[in-house]
Design an enzyme around this catalytic site. Sequence first.
Site, PDB file in Angstrom:
ATOM      1  N   CYS A  65      24.956  18.418  -8.735  1.00  0.00           N
ATOM      2  CA  CYS A  65      25.436  17.077  -8.415  1.00  0.00           C
ATOM      3  C   CYS A  65      26.223  17.135  -7.109  1.00  0.00           C
ATOM      4  CB  CYS A  65      26.338  16.611  -9.566  1.00  0.00           C
ATOM      5  SG  CYS A  65      27.186  15.034  -9.322  1.00  0.00           S
ATOM      6  N   GLY A  66      26.286  16.036  -6.415  1.00  0.00           N
ATOM      7  CA  GLY A  66      27.104  15.985  -5.220  1.00  0.00           C
ATOM      8  C   GLY A  66      28.574  16.269  -5.504  1.00  0.00           C
TER       9      GLY A  66
END
Length: 162
Positions: free
Chosen positions: A39-40
Amino acid sequence: MERQERLYTLSATTLEGEHIEFSRYRGKVLLIVNTASACGYTPQYAGLQKLHEQYGNRGLVILGFPCNQFGSQEPGTSKDIRHFCSSQYQVSFELFEKIDVKGKQAHPLFKYLTQVKPGFLGTQSIKWNFTKFLVDRNGAVVARYAPFTVPDQLVKPIENLL
């Protein structure tokens, strides 16, 4: 049963397969986070680990719950998740088996947390990875933080509870 006591009736299983009763965390400040490895926001693992190292001896316990419900950003097995978190971020705080945090199959912990501390405009659903819940030593859920809230921003609220 008082609302805050409900937390201590719940349980979950760690990445290593150990069944944990949350009653073991009575008297501790908890930071509960739904996590993901792709995930970012994944770099927040570093900040969470830093909080764990800085405040663990004062009573902070960080509980990470991997979830694959948002963009399939946690596709791995428990072994994969442990390896990634250990090798990339040296995570030593407690990580649990992958769970659902929203919908009909949501883990009872997240059903409870989202009911007690709804999000923006009263929505109960978790919107993305790295949503955080801060729980005081008595089991009261005192705050909910959005995924974009980085762990460094939680220092003051954590210190206030310790």
